[in-house]
Write a protein that holds these residues in place. Structure first.
Motif, short mmCIF file in Angstrom:
data_model
loop_
_atom_site.label_atom_id
_atom_site.label_comp_id
_atom_site.label_asym_id
_atom_site.label_seq_id
_atom_site.Cartn_x
_atom_site.Cartn_y
_atom_site.Cartn_z
N GLN A 76 0.82 -1.20 0.00
CA GLN A 76 0.00 0.00 0.00
C GLN A 76 0.86 1.26 0.00
O GLN A 76 0.51 2.26 -0.61
CB GLN A 76 -0.92 0.01 1.22
CG GLN A 76 -1.86 1.22 1.29
CD GLN A 76 -2.70 1.23 2.54
OE1 GLN A 76 -2.29 0.70 3.58
NE2 GLN A 76 -3.89 1.81 2.46
N GLY A 127 0.14 -2.87 5.05
CA GLY A 127 -0.88 -2.84 4.01
C GLY A 127 -0.40 -3.49 2.73
O GLY A 127 0.61 -3.07 2.16
N TYR A 180 -1.45 -5.25 -1.23
CA TYR A 180 -2.37 -5.51 -2.32
C TYR A 180 -2.06 -6.91 -2.84
O TYR A 180 -1.12 -7.11 -3.62
CB TYR A 180 -2.22 -4.47 -3.43
CG TYR A 180 -2.84 -3.13 -3.07
CD1 TYR A 180 -4.22 -2.95 -3.15
CD2 TYR A 180 -2.06 -2.07 -2.63
CE1 TYR A 180 -4.80 -1.74 -2.81
CE2 TYR A 180 -2.63 -0.86 -2.29
CZ TYR A 180 -4.00 -0.70 -2.38
OH TYR A 180 -4.57 0.51 -2.02
N LYS A 204 -9.07 1.43 -2.74
CA LYS A 204 -8.40 1.42 -1.44
C LYS A 204 -8.92 0.29 -0.57
O LYS A 204 -8.20 -0.26 0.25
CB LYS A 204 -8.59 2.77 -0.75
CG LYS A 204 -7.84 3.92 -1.42
CD LYS A 204 -8.11 5.24 -0.72
CE LYS A 204 -7.39 6.39 -1.41
NZ LYS A 204 -7.70 7.69 -0.78
N CYS A 231 -7.13 -3.16 -0.29
CA CYS A 231 -5.91 -3.34 0.50
C CYS A 231 -6.18 -4.25 1.68
O CYS A 231 -7.18 -4.12 2.39
CB CYS A 231 -5.39 -1.99 0.98
SG CYS A 231 -3.88 -2.10 1.95
N SER A 280 -4.93 -5.55 5.34
CA SER A 280 -4.11 -5.16 6.48
C SER A 280 -3.67 -6.41 7.24
O SER A 280 -4.51 -7.17 7.74
CB SER A 280 -4.89 -4.24 7.42
OG SER A 280 -5.16 -3.00 6.78
#
Length: 238
Positions: free
Chosen positions: A35, A193, A195, A215, A218, A220
């Motif tokens: 991220q 973060g 992807y 967004k 993403c 976590s």
């Protein structure tokens, strides 16, 4: 173009910024699978344990070592070049622990070892595109790691990506090192973060124009075990 991360003030290092930026002051790329191009990542107790001192003045942190190695594996499985990635830590004990885990989780599985695994002291001057940092300490900070010059050092060595792993409470609440407190306060988030599903390279110029929906994609990562699970899944797809 060669670049590096620098702190935004010579007297109060409150944020890492990349020297080579677009005209609007924002980066013109995003590291594949991540991220952010730099981030502080919180590492809670792993199997109930944080920092350890197996013999006097030898500090290790198994949870951080496992986390850092798994992030390195993640990068390799996405297509990053192993020689472009360095791992750094303040302490020799942690360096050797990371090397041992790397040999088990990378070399024995046919994955390449990183370009460099080193301490802050002996790694000075050895720049690389991506730097993974293990700070180790979870109980207190000594004068060596608290020194603000260490922050400038690791920032100056990273050209495109800088990911710092540590116990956030140790650095945010420790009045002994206002420099580290400022850096951690400036991190975009404390959970790593990612992807998932991307491949290297991305070179995404639209990073600064992402929609809320993009967004939301993403992921976590909340713990060392979660990162190990992600890598295990990726290894199963190879």
């Amino acid at each position: 173009k060669s670049s590096q991360f620098v702190v935004n003030s010579s007297t109060c290092p409150t944020l890492f910024v990349l020297e080579s930026e677009t005209e609007n002051g924002k980066p013109d790329y995003r590291n594949a699978g991540f991220q952010s191009n730099w981030q502080c990542v919180n590492v809670d107790a792993y199997e109930g344990v944080g920092e350890m001192e197996p013999i006097p003045f030898v500090f290790t942190n198994l949870g951080e070592a496992e986390y850092v190695v798994s992030v390195y594996q993640y990068m390799i499985l996405l297509g990053y070049n192993s020689n472009d990635i360095s791992v750094m830590t303040p302490y020799n004990g942690q360096k050797h622990l990371i090397i041992d885990i790397m040999r088990h989780r990378c070399f024995e599985l046919g994955l390449p070892m990183p370009g460099r695994i080193d301490t802050f002291c002996s790694g000075q001057g050895h720049r690389n595109k991506y730097i993974l940092v293990s700070l180790v300490r979870t109980e207190s900070l000594d004068s060596y790691i608290a020194d603000g010059r260490q922050i400038r050092l690791i920032g100056s060595l990273a050209e495109k990506g800088l990911y710092i792993f540590g116990r956030k409470e140790c650095f945010l609440k420790n009045s002994y090192s206002t420099a580290w407190k400022s850096v951690w306060s400036s991190s975009s988030a404390f959970d790593l973060g990612l992807y998932l599903g991307e491949r290297y390279p991305v070179g995404d110029p639209s990073i600064n124009n992402q929609t809320d929906m993009e967004k939301d994609k993403c992921y976590s990562v909340g713990s060392t075990d979660e990162m190990l699970s992600i890598v295990s899944t990726l290894l199963g797809q190879v």
